[in-house]
Design an enzyme around this catalytic site. Sequence first.
Site, PDB file in Angstrom:
ATOM      1  N   LYS A  70      55.804  47.783  43.944  1.00  0.00           N
ATOM      2  CA  LYS A  70      54.436  48.475  43.691  1.00  0.00           C
ATOM      3  C   LYS A  70      53.735  49.035  44.311  1.00  0.00           C
ATOM      4  CE  LYS A  70      54.114  44.171  40.386  1.00  0.00           C
ATOM      5  NZ  LYS A  70      53.892  43.193  40.649  1.00  0.00           N
ATOM      6  N   LYS A 110      65.957  36.691  27.602  1.00  0.00           N
ATOM      7  CA  LYS A 110      65.901  34.610  27.270  1.00  0.00           C
ATOM      8  C   LYS A 110      64.729  33.730  26.888  1.00  0.00           C
ATOM      9  CE  LYS A 110      66.841  32.271  31.308  1.00  0.00           C
ATOM     10  NZ  LYS A 110      66.466  31.625  32.358  1.00  0.00           N
ATOM     11  N   LYS A 135      58.932  31.428  29.990  1.00  0.00           N
ATOM     12  CA  LYS A 135      57.502  31.266  30.434  1.00  0.00           C
ATOM     13  C   LYS A 135      57.321  32.610  30.457  1.00  0.00           C
ATOM     14  CE  LYS A 135      57.440  28.011  33.728  1.00  0.00           C
ATOM     15  NZ  LYS A 135      59.457  27.355  33.356  1.00  0.00           N
TER      16      LYS A 135
END
Length: 331
Positions: A119, A200, A203
Amino acid sequence: MKKIALTGIKPTGILHIGNYFGAIKPALELAKEYDARYFIADYHALNTVKDPDELRDNIRRVAAGWLAAGLNPKETIFYRQSSVPETFELTTILMAFTAKGLMNRAHAYKAAVQDNLDKQNDPDAGINMGLYTYPVLMAADILLFDSHIVPVGRDQTQHVEMAHDIAQAVNFNYKAELLRLPEASIQEQVAVVPGLDGRKMSKSYGNTIPLFAPEKELRKLVMRIVTNSQAVEEPKDPEASQIYLLYKLFASPEERQTLAVRYRAGGMGWGAAKEELFRVMNRELTPLRERFDAIMADIPALDALLAEGAEKARDIAGATVARLRKAIGID
Ligand code: ADP
Ligand code: TRP
């Protein structure tokens, strides 16, 4: 004398079906054979969860989740990491034996640095010392309890190897077997549980089915599972469908067989497959959910149980730290 199995789970969110089949269920199986010590790694969670109400709630929910899933606190020492201050003393001792270069090579840290570079951020942006020294705290968790094996997911094997190496460095320096060298135990047969979008279940992808979702929410989530555009009449490959892969985790062998036949015959749409998945999932999860709700309805009892576990854990941890202090000359 049984061998010792130890593992920790970070209360960074609420438990999902992937955690259950990938970590909790296999660990509970292992507890039948081993002297098990399972704990809530709450200080590890602090690296990412900075909201006190959220952390407090996660800790209780994860603890209640293990109990609802069948952890027997009479046989397994079950505690919160934060209730065993010896962990932090051992961490300090281990720091003196941990090469900085070893931490530079830790996958989680390297991934965070890479992410920053991708980034075009400063390489250290958003990286705290808790993340950087994470493997040392985890080594202390493991080495404090003379663990033989550490059941973990594949992503955690490097951390267990680091605990092994750090223990070796201590033993080498003092020419004594002060710390037991642990080994990771990976459940090879445990499949990756797919999430709602087919990736997969995790969270971090926001594609989870919470293990204790109320019936209504469970149904809604099952209906949201992403499918392809195959028509009802087309024959379908069960193994290529995440509905079927989830179904296999909950259904009986006969049920699996029957649904596979219906898939291959054609004439069954995704909606019907989802109904069938919801039926078996809800059937299997209802007793767990009921136990979970009952445990969460009495938080003082849950806290008392964790405090009892912490007392047992501290007896062992105290002996380890005393042994180390004597060996290092701080006694
Ligand atoms: P998440 O990916 O949701 O953040 P964690 O990394 O906290 O989950 O995982 C906790 C434990 O659950 C680990 O042992 C991990 O291997 C296991 N686990 C998590 N997701 C899955 C999955 N989809 N399939 C199998 N095991 C899983
Ligand atoms: N790092 C582990 C995870 O992210 C959790 C953990 C903390 C742990 N301490 C541990 C696992 C000690 C095994 C042993 O899943």
